[in-house]
Design an enzyme around this catalytic site. Sequence first.
Site, PDB file in Angstrom:
ATOM      1  N   CYS A 112      23.564  36.841   8.450  1.00 58.10           N
ATOM      2  CA  CYS A 112      24.180  38.176   8.485  1.00 58.10           C
ATOM      3  C   CYS A 112      23.905  38.927   7.182  1.00 58.10           C
ATOM      4  CB  CYS A 112      25.684  38.005   8.722  1.00 58.10           C
ATOM      5  SG  CYS A 112      26.654  39.493   8.472  1.00 58.10           S
ATOM      6  N   CYS A 150      27.029  40.249   5.432  1.00 58.51           N
ATOM      7  CA  CYS A 150      27.770  39.123   4.843  1.00 58.51           C
ATOM      8  C   CYS A 150      27.181  38.753   3.484  1.00 58.51           C
ATOM      9  CB  CYS A 150      27.717  37.889   5.757  1.00 58.51           C
ATOM     10  SG  CYS A 150      28.497  38.109   7.361  1.00 58.51           S
TER      11      CYS A 150
END
Length: 144
Positions: free
Chosen positions: A68, A71
């Site tokens: 991600c 993230c």
Amino acid sequence: MSLLHLVCPACQSVNRVPEERLRDAPDCGRCHRPLFSGQPLALTTAEFERHLQKSDIPLLVDFWAPWCGPCRMMAPAFEQAAAQLEPHFRLVKVNTEEEQTLAARYAIRSIPTLAIFRHGQEIRRQAGAMGAADIVRWARNAPR
């Protein structure tokens, strides 16, 4: 004098620490390592359960995944927030790819998702990446 139960990040033992001594950099009574490092902890499901059920301070969780992009972009901000929020919060990271049972149990539908738990109950949730100042403000404004 109020005693708080804190789980050691190194040996997972439960320590009793007077609330007024939190800022004194307490060490674990069993392994003698610091109870706080100013860094988020990466937890497995079993470790997460221990911290969730046995610790008296709020648990601020970053549910994330290594693939991600947002993230990975938020990771340094989460580390900065840990340095500011400890010892009044325990900041932890849960890799939703490795700990899929936790992601399913808490119905994590998008990542990153931040959640605050107190005494085993989720009290606040926020999806999406945030900067360090926003994370700190969001955590400090959580219901007590």
